[in-house]
Design a protein around this motif. Structure first.
Motif, PDB file in Angstrom:
ATOM      1  N   ALA A   1       0.827  -1.207   0.000  1.00  0.00           N
ATOM      2  CA  ALA A   1       0.000   0.000   0.000  1.00  0.00           C
ATOM      3  C   ALA A   1       0.861   1.258   0.000  1.00  0.00           C
ATOM      4  O   ALA A   1       0.541   2.244  -0.673  1.00  0.00           O
ATOM      5  N   LYS A   2       1.980   1.221   0.721  1.00  0.00           N
ATOM      6  CA  LYS A   2       2.847   2.394   0.776  1.00  0.00           C
ATOM      7  C   LYS A   2       3.677   2.538  -0.491  1.00  0.00           C
ATOM      8  O   LYS A   2       3.872   3.658  -0.993  1.00  0.00           O
ATOM      9  N   VAL A   3       4.169   1.436  -1.020  1.00  0.00           N
ATOM     10  CA  VAL A   3       4.933   1.491  -2.264  1.00  0.00           C
ATOM     11  C   VAL A   3       4.051   1.993  -3.399  1.00  0.00           C
ATOM     12  O   VAL A   3       4.490   2.784  -4.249  1.00  0.00           O
ATOM     13  N   ASP A   4       2.797   1.571  -3.408  1.00  0.00           N
ATOM     14  CA  ASP A   4       1.865   2.034  -4.434  1.00  0.00           C
ATOM     15  C   ASP A   4       1.660   3.540  -4.346  1.00  0.00           C
ATOM     16  O   ASP A   4       1.551   4.224  -5.375  1.00  0.00           O
ATOM     17  N   VAL A   5       1.599   4.075  -3.117  1.00  0.00           N
ATOM     18  CA  VAL A   5       1.447   5.525  -2.955  1.00  0.00           C
ATOM     19  C   VAL A   5       2.653   6.250  -3.534  1.00  0.00           C
ATOM     20  O   VAL A   5       2.520   7.261  -4.242  1.00  0.00           O
ATOM     21  N   ILE A   6       3.854   5.752  -3.262  1.00  0.00           N
ATOM     22  CA  ILE A   6       5.074   6.381  -3.782  1.00  0.00           C
ATOM     23  C   ILE A   6       5.043   6.417  -5.306  1.00  0.00           C
ATOM     24  O   ILE A   6       5.312   7.454  -5.930  1.00  0.00           O
ATOM     25  N   ARG A   7       4.716   5.300  -5.917  1.00  0.00           N
ATOM     26  CA  ARG A   7       4.667   5.251  -7.379  1.00  0.00           C
ATOM     27  C   ARG A   7       3.576   6.174  -7.922  1.00  0.00           C
ATOM     28  O   ARG A   7       3.757   6.841  -8.955  1.00  0.00           O
ATOM     29  N   ARG A   8       2.443   6.220  -7.229  1.00  0.00           N
ATOM     30  CA  ARG A   8       1.350   7.082  -7.683  1.00  0.00           C
ATOM     31  C   ARG A   8       1.746   8.560  -7.645  1.00  0.00           C
ATOM     32  O   ARG A   8       1.243   9.370  -8.432  1.00  0.00           O
ATOM     33  N   MET A   9       2.671   8.892  -6.750  1.00  0.00           N
ATOM     34  CA  MET A   9       3.154  10.267  -6.666  1.00  0.00           C
ATOM     35  C   MET A   9       4.194  10.591  -7.739  1.00  0.00           C
ATOM     36  O   MET A   9       4.690  11.707  -7.811  1.00  0.00           O
ATOM     37  N   GLY A  10       4.553   9.609  -8.581  1.00  0.00           N
ATOM     38  CA  GLY A  10       5.413   9.880  -9.715  1.00  0.00           C
ATOM     39  C   GLY A  10       6.884   9.589  -9.531  1.00  0.00           C
ATOM     40  O   GLY A  10       7.697   9.931 -10.395  1.00  0.00           O
ATOM     41  N   ALA A  11       7.262   8.936  -8.425  1.00  0.00           N
ATOM     42  CA  ALA A  11       8.677   8.659  -8.166  1.00  0.00           C
ATOM     43  C   ALA A  11       9.095   7.308  -8.734  1.00  0.00           C
ATOM     44  O   ALA A  11       8.278   6.406  -8.911  1.00  0.00           O
ATOM     45  N   GLU A  12      10.392   7.173  -8.972  1.00  0.00           N
ATOM     46  CA  GLU A  12      10.981   5.877  -9.295  1.00  0.00           C
ATOM     47  C   GLU A  12      11.264   5.146  -7.986  1.00  0.00           C
ATOM     48  O   GLU A  12      11.848   5.723  -7.064  1.00  0.00           O
ATOM     49  N   VAL A  13      10.857   3.898  -7.876  1.00  0.00           N
ATOM     50  CA  VAL A  13      11.018   3.117  -6.655  1.00  0.00           C
ATOM     51  C   VAL A  13      12.045   2.014  -6.883  1.00  0.00           C
ATOM     52  O   VAL A  13      11.968   1.276  -7.865  1.00  0.00           O
ATOM     53  N   THR A  14      13.007   1.902  -5.950  1.00  0.00           N
ATOM     54  CA  THR A  14      14.011   0.848  -5.988  1.00  0.00           C
ATOM     55  C   THR A  14      14.001   0.094  -4.665  1.00  0.00           C
ATOM     56  O   THR A  14      14.005   0.726  -3.596  1.00  0.00           O
ATOM     57  N   ILE A  15      13.953  -1.231  -4.707  1.00  0.00           N
ATOM     58  CA  ILE A  15      14.041  -2.036  -3.493  1.00  0.00           C
ATOM     59  C   ILE A  15      15.502  -2.071  -3.066  1.00  0.00           C
ATOM     60  O   ILE A  15      16.367  -2.567  -3.803  1.00  0.00           O
ATOM     61  N   GLY A  16      15.804  -1.575  -1.864  1.00  0.00           N
ATOM     62  CA  GLY A  16      17.182  -1.402  -1.436  1.00  0.00           C
ATOM     63  C   GLY A  16      17.724  -2.499  -0.543  1.00  0.00           C
ATOM     64  O   GLY A  16      18.889  -2.435  -0.145  1.00  0.00           O
ATOM     65  N   GLY A  17      16.904  -3.498  -0.201  1.00  0.00           N
ATOM     66  CA  GLY A  17      17.370  -4.568   0.675  1.00  0.00           C
ATOM     67  C   GLY A  17      16.311  -4.943   1.685  1.00  0.00           C
ATOM     68  O   GLY A  17      15.198  -4.405   1.679  1.00  0.00           O
ATOM     69  N   PRO A  18      16.618  -5.874   2.593  1.00  0.00           N
ATOM     70  CA  PRO A  18      15.607  -6.392   3.519  1.00  0.00           C
ATOM     71  C   PRO A  18      15.042  -5.358   4.495  1.00  0.00           C
ATOM     72  O   PRO A  18      13.850  -5.366   4.789  1.00  0.00           O
ATOM     73  N   ARG A  19      15.899  -4.461   5.019  1.00  0.00           N
ATOM     74  CA  ARG A  19      15.487  -3.536   6.071  1.00  0.00           C
ATOM     75  C   ARG A  19      15.778  -2.097   5.687  1.00  0.00           C
ATOM     76  O   ARG A  19      16.458  -1.811   4.707  1.00  0.00           O
ATOM     77  N   TYR A  20      15.278  -1.176   6.518  1.00  0.00           N
ATOM     78  CA  TYR A  20      15.465   0.252   6.226  1.00  0.00           C
ATOM     79  C   TYR A  20      16.940   0.610   6.109  1.00  0.00           C
ATOM     80  O   TYR A  20      17.332   1.380   5.215  1.00  0.00           O
ATOM     81  N   ALA A  21      17.783   0.069   6.977  1.00  0.00           N
ATOM     82  CA  ALA A  21      19.206   0.391   6.934  1.00  0.00           C
ATOM     83  C   ALA A  21      19.819   0.013   5.596  1.00  0.00           C
ATOM     84  O   ALA A  21      20.719   0.703   5.085  1.00  0.00           O
ATOM     85  N   ASP A  22      19.344  -1.071   4.990  1.00  0.00           N
ATOM     86  CA  ASP A  22      19.842  -1.490   3.686  1.00  0.00           C
ATOM     87  C   ASP A  22      19.408  -0.510   2.597  1.00  0.00           C
ATOM     88  O   ASP A  22      20.186  -0.159   1.701  1.00  0.00           O
ATOM     89  N   ALA A  23      18.153  -0.067   2.691  1.00  0.00           N
ATOM     90  CA  ALA A  23      17.661   0.919   1.723  1.00  0.00           C
ATOM     91  C   ALA A  23      18.424   2.232   1.860  1.00  0.00           C
ATOM     92  O   ALA A  23      18.725   2.905   0.863  1.00  0.00           O
ATOM     93  N   LEU A  24      18.759   2.606   3.103  1.00  0.00           N
ATOM     94  CA  LEU A  24      19.514   3.837   3.333  1.00  0.00           C
ATOM     95  C   LEU A  24      20.908   3.741   2.706  1.00  0.00           C
ATOM     96  O   LEU A  24      21.392   4.703   2.094  1.00  0.00           O
TER      97      LEU A  24
END
Length: 318
Positions: A109-132
């Motif tokens: 639901a949250k990833v869909d919101v990001i995409r709907r806002m027009g951003a490019e989404v990349t999966i950065g890893g298992p946890r937030y620290a990995d995405a950071l």
């Protein structure tokens, strides 16, 4: 508790941020109930889940993009969901490209919101620290502007505008406010605004207690993260600016079990038809569960801060 004058973010910074972003964000309502949730005194609900992109984070996102020069590579952010949606929304409104790095645990639901806002989404890893980490690599390679989710002065000042409005709009005033904590940008901004005039109490899941640990040790430390609210309250450590402000101006952090968080979600949906994600209901969980026990007649504020939830899952709770 009285905060010292020399905090890294001041009430003047928050006033300036409010003037800067006021035409870009919603002034969300404050709903004051004479008594509610088992408390005999007034309870003031700041309905920040009605903000653009579904959470308070639009405030910090706009403040960052309006005080910084945005390069041709655009902006980049790491997020469990809400910060990314807010940065994507702000970037779109201001005409910038946005690249958002999310962890695998981010709800669809949250990833869909990001995409709907027009951003490019990349999966950065298992946890937030990995995405950071992945976000940092992207910024180093492209020169994109980093928009930190919580530990930046512009972010904290933007989030602090919630408190400025709340204080102006709360009928009868406030004695205490309960604020959910992830990385801590929201509570840092709120505490910087109130500066000891109002008691600020953080609320974290028992198994995701970054700020609680930072206050216990005196500095940010890594913690294990395992909570129903991990996608929004799942920072591995609190920020350094956050910790500095919290040590001076946050009264304490109350810890709540996941069951209390889902109970709060259920109560809001069942009794008021307010749809909140787990992190958005965490502050209320402290009041309902007794993790925070107000004095008789105490004027308690509860911040409802996020609405990006799968409605099918929410309906199943009821």
């Amino acid at each position: 508790m009285t905060a010292p004058a020399a905090l890294p973010v001041t009430p003047d910074d928050i006033r300036a941020a409010h003037a800067r972003i006021a035409h870009h964000v919603r002034r969300t309502p404050v709903w004051t109930l004479p008594s509610a949730f088992g408390h005999d005194g007034p309870v003031s609900l700041k309905l920040e889940f009605l903000q653009h992109a579904g959470s308070f984070k639009a405030r910090g996102a706009f403040n960052n993009l309006l005080v910084e020069s945005v390069p041709a590579a655009g902006v980049a952010a790491a997020s469990g969901g809400n910060h990314g949606a807010a940065v994507a929304y702000a970037a779109h409104q201001l005409g910038h490209k946005a690249t958002i790095f999310v962890p695998e645990i981010s709800p669809k639901a949250k990833v869909d919101v990001i995409r709907r806002m027009g951003a490019e989404v990349t999966i950065g890893g298992p946890r937030y620290a990995d995405a950071l980490f992945a976000c940092g690599m992207h910024i180093a390679a492209t020169g994109a502007l980093s928009v930190h989710a919580y530990d930046a002065e512009a972010t904290i000042a933007g989030q602090g505008t919630v408190a400025l409005e709340w204080e102006e709009d709360a009928a009868g005033g406030l004695d205490t406010v309960l604020v959910a904590v992830g990385g801590g940008g929201l509570i840092a901004g709120i505490a910087a605004w109130f500066g000891g005039r109002v008691k600020v109490v953080g609320v974290e899941p028992e198994n995701s207690r970054a700020l609680h640990a930072a206050l216990a040790t005196g500095e940010p430390v890594d913690v294990e993260v395992q909570s129903v609210a991990a996608d929004s309250l799942g920072a591995r450590s609190a920020g350094r600016l956050v910790t500095e402000i919290a040590r001076a101006a946050v009264d304490h952090v109350a810890l709540v079990p996941d069951e209390a968080i889902t109970d709060a979600q259920r109560a809001l949906w069942r009794d008021f038809r307010i749809a909140t994600e787990p992190g958005g209901a965490a502050a209320l969980a402290a009041l309902l569960s007794g993790a925070y026990r107000p004095e008789p007649g105490e004027r308690v504020g509860v911040l409802l801060c996020g609405a990006n939830v799968d409605l099918a899952k929410l309906d199943a709770l009821a």
